[in-house]
Design an enzyme around this catalytic site. Sequence first.
Site, PDB file in Angstrom:
ATOM      1  N   GLU A 237       0.834  -1.210   0.000  1.00 14.53           N
ATOM      2  CA  GLU A 237       0.000   0.000   0.000  1.00 14.53           C
ATOM      3  C   GLU A 237       0.867   1.258   0.000  1.00 14.53           C
ATOM      4  O   GLU A 237       1.834   1.354   0.759  1.00 14.53           O
ATOM      5  CB  GLU A 237      -0.884  -0.040   1.249  1.00 14.53           C
ATOM      6  CG  GLU A 237      -1.784   1.156   1.469  1.00 14.53           C
ATOM      7  CD  GLU A 237      -2.638   1.007   2.724  1.00 14.53           C
ATOM      8  OE1 GLU A 237      -3.575   1.794   2.893  1.00 14.53           O
ATOM      9  OE2 GLU A 237      -2.356   0.083   3.527  1.00 14.53           O
TER      10      GLU A 237
ATOM     11  N   LYS B 216      -9.005   2.960  -2.810  1.00 15.12           N
ATOM     12  CA  LYS B 216      -9.383   2.267  -1.577  1.00 15.12           C
ATOM     13  C   LYS B 216     -10.779   2.676  -1.115  1.00 15.12           C
ATOM     14  O   LYS B 216     -11.092   3.872  -1.030  1.00 15.12           O
ATOM     15  CB  LYS B 216      -8.341   2.572  -0.492  1.00 15.12           C
ATOM     16  CG  LYS B 216      -8.508   1.800   0.808  1.00 15.12           C
ATOM     17  CD  LYS B 216      -7.333   2.130   1.733  1.00 15.12           C
ATOM     18  CE  LYS B 216      -7.372   1.347   3.046  1.00 15.12           C
ATOM     19  NZ  LYS B 216      -6.193   1.663   3.899  1.00 15.12           N
TER      20      LYS B 216
ATOM     21  N   TYR C 266      -9.212   4.881  13.104  1.00 16.12           N
ATOM     22  CA  TYR C 266      -9.194   4.450  14.506  1.00 16.12           C
ATOM     23  C   TYR C 266      -7.768   4.050  14.844  1.00 16.12           C
ATOM     24  O   TYR C 266      -6.928   3.859  13.963  1.00 16.12           O
ATOM     25  CB  TYR C 266     -10.142   3.261  14.714  1.00 16.12           C
ATOM     26  CG  TYR C 266      -9.822   2.081  13.827  1.00 16.12           C
ATOM     27  CD1 TYR C 266      -8.882   1.126  14.212  1.00 16.12           C
ATOM     28  CD2 TYR C 266     -10.431   1.929  12.586  1.00 16.12           C
ATOM     29  CE1 TYR C 266      -8.559   0.055  13.393  1.00 16.12           C
ATOM     30  CE2 TYR C 266     -10.117   0.858  11.752  1.00 16.12           C
ATOM     31  CZ  TYR C 266      -9.185  -0.072  12.161  1.00 16.12           C
ATOM     32  OH  TYR C 266      -8.864  -1.133  11.355  1.00 16.12           O
TER      33      TYR C 266
ATOM     34  N   CYS D 161      -5.605  -3.068   1.892  1.00 19.73           N
ATOM     35  CA  CYS D 161      -5.577  -3.174   3.360  1.00 19.73           C
ATOM     36  C   CYS D 161      -6.958  -3.308   4.001  1.00 19.73           C
ATOM     37  O   CYS D 161      -7.530  -4.383   4.013  1.00 19.73           O
ATOM     38  CB  CYS D 161      -4.794  -1.998   3.959  1.00 19.73           C
ATOM     39  SG  CYS D 161      -4.010  -2.387   5.550  1.00 19.73           S
TER      40      CYS D 161
ATOM     41  N   GLY E 105      23.693  -1.351  34.838  1.00 15.41           N
ATOM     42  CA  GLY E 105      23.788  -2.628  35.531  1.00 15.41           C
ATOM     43  C   GLY E 105      22.424  -3.216  35.821  1.00 15.41           C
ATOM     44  O   GLY E 105      22.318  -4.308  36.375  1.00 15.41           O
ATOM     45  N   GLY E 106      21.353  -2.487  35.426  1.00 19.96           N
ATOM     46  CA  GLY E 106      19.985  -2.970  35.575  1.00 19.96           C
ATOM     47  C   GLY E 106      19.480  -3.614  34.303  1.00 19.96           C
ATOM     48  O   GLY E 106      20.099  -3.531  33.230  1.00 19.96           O
ATOM     49  N   ILE E 107      18.296  -4.208  34.398  1.00 17.22           N
ATOM     50  CA  ILE E 107      17.816  -5.041  33.293  1.00 17.22           C
ATOM     51  C   ILE E 107      17.329  -4.228  32.103  1.00 17.22           C
ATOM     52  O   ILE E 107      17.492  -4.634  30.946  1.00 17.22           O
ATOM     53  CB  ILE E 107      16.726  -6.016  33.777  1.00 17.22           C
ATOM     54  CG1 ILE E 107      16.462  -7.088  32.703  1.00 17.22           C
ATOM     55  CG2 ILE E 107      15.449  -5.263  34.171  1.00 17.22           C
ATOM     56  CD1 ILE E 107      15.706  -8.282  33.199  1.00 17.22           C
ATOM     57  N   ASP E 108      16.748  -3.046  32.335  1.00 14.14           N
ATOM     58  CA  ASP E 108      16.223  -2.262  31.216  1.00 14.14           C
ATOM     59  C   ASP E 108      17.338  -1.794  30.293  1.00 14.14           C
ATOM     60  O   ASP E 108      17.254  -1.943  29.067  1.00 14.14           O
ATOM     61  CB  ASP E 108      15.430  -1.058  31.731  1.00 14.14           C
ATOM     62  CG  ASP E 108      14.209  -1.472  32.533  1.00 14.14           C
ATOM     63  OD1 ASP E 108      13.505  -2.380  32.089  1.00 14.14           O
ATOM     64  OD2 ASP E 108      13.974  -0.879  33.604  1.00 14.14           O
TER      65      ASP E 108
END
EC number: 6.3.5.1
Length: 541
Positions: free
Chosen positions: A44, A111, A117, A147, A289-292
Amino acid sequence: MKSFKIALAQFSPHIGNIDSNAQKMIEQANEAKKQHADLIIFPELSIIGYPAEDLLLRPNLGKRMHQAFQQLKQVKDIVMVFGFVHQTEEGHRYNSAAVMKDGVVLGIYNKHNLPNYGVFDEKRYFNPGHQHLVFEYLGHRFGVLICEDIWSLNTVQQLTQLNVETVLVLNASPYEVGKPQHRVQTLTELSKQLNVNLVYLNQVGGQDDLIFDGTSFVINHTGTVAVQAPSFKEALYYAEYDIENKQYKTTEVTPALDTMAEIYQSLVMATRDYVQRSGFPGVILGLSGGIDSALTLAIAADAIGADKVQAVMMPYTYTAQISVEDATEQARRMGVTFGIAEIHPIVNSFMQTLYPFFGNTPADATEENLQARARGTLLMGLSNKFGNLVLSTGNKSEISVGYCTLYGDMVGGFSVLKDVYKTIVFELAKYRNTLGDTPVIPERVITRPPSAELRPDQKDQDSLPPYDILDAILYAYIEEDQSQADIIAKGFEKDVVEKVIRLVDRNEYKRRQGAIGPRISSRAFSRERRYPIVNGWRPDD
């Protein structure tokens, strides 16, 4: 002739770069010819890319579209079906598809169904079409849809009543978790119900906060999947139609990814495309040193290469030694540029400068935020000096409730985990560690309790509910739009639910100032969930 061959150009257009997109389409059409394809289908609005937003309102758009058509007329001996913007002399603008062979336009389809939305805003730009496009080629009747049209049973039925045998569907369908499988399942039932073959071709690539997964496919009228292209990969795929047996041959069916693989690959592609198409030479992030930040680093290195990634550890008084060790070890394992910058002098200078104003007032979140802002300032300084894009490392759980610092850990141009809940962050980290011989994220980073390390012995759960509870409440409130009363009725503690919702509502102003990040859910903080910053609404009882 016993068969014909269709090429599916799972294509990643560069939004607005019309000349480049047209040239790339020519190259793909010529490659498809080499593989003996008779027809090639593009996504598209493939000439300009989707979504082009207000670029569609530029006064010279029509001229550029005409120039692109002149380029595409160079292609011979293959039918091209592609998306473009159709502007009429009457001033109407359509989201359209053209069928072209040997430089001659055989037909144009506008189309019918314009989505307005979620992330879609097509009624702002386009008029709806009303006519169908059916063409006959190689003794086969093709119809064209774009689409949203394929999800309208009435629209598809009208095509089948015109004796169409194969529907070519041009798509720019954004990704969210589970959507690739949903498309195949739903359209398998539709093809069987209407006894029609479907060729579903989807755009691929990252565009700002949107991700297009590709995952194109071909379904026979019997409901069998003949071709299933992989997700998040730009390439040409082929479907061969056996005229005698009246069906497409099963040639390539890629198994669906499991959920964590799907999310991880989507984030890698989104990061790569944003960085590279924005023209940045590399990225920089704070590695705590953190996970994120550990997961963000892994995604960044996988996206653009470790040689283009810089990580900086910025310890302070409350930073645990194991955080420094784990950050250093992950940087070593991944081979990224790494450095340590102590922030004590900066924070102390802030405190001395502010003392005449603060006096002896008790320490609170203000002093914690000064640490985060010192780190943000360092990262932006390095970005300005060397040109690398700062990646923000916060996750959706934290951003939802405001557990983040404006102009501190929120600084950056791209927030990789913005739409990823903390519980999913843990799962993604575990998944990434399965991809190589050696885990790239140290095990302690995954197993130790999360902490911002902005005060002594701080843990995230000092301020927030456990993440499994927090994320469940957030999902119900944000994704499912449930009321406070409904969420409490599900068994969550009343005080906890009220606190979480209060935090979400109160921190809209922070989210508006945060960097964009890739959308993987049905209700991301950007195009879909839009609330006024200042309002008098109270939670529903």
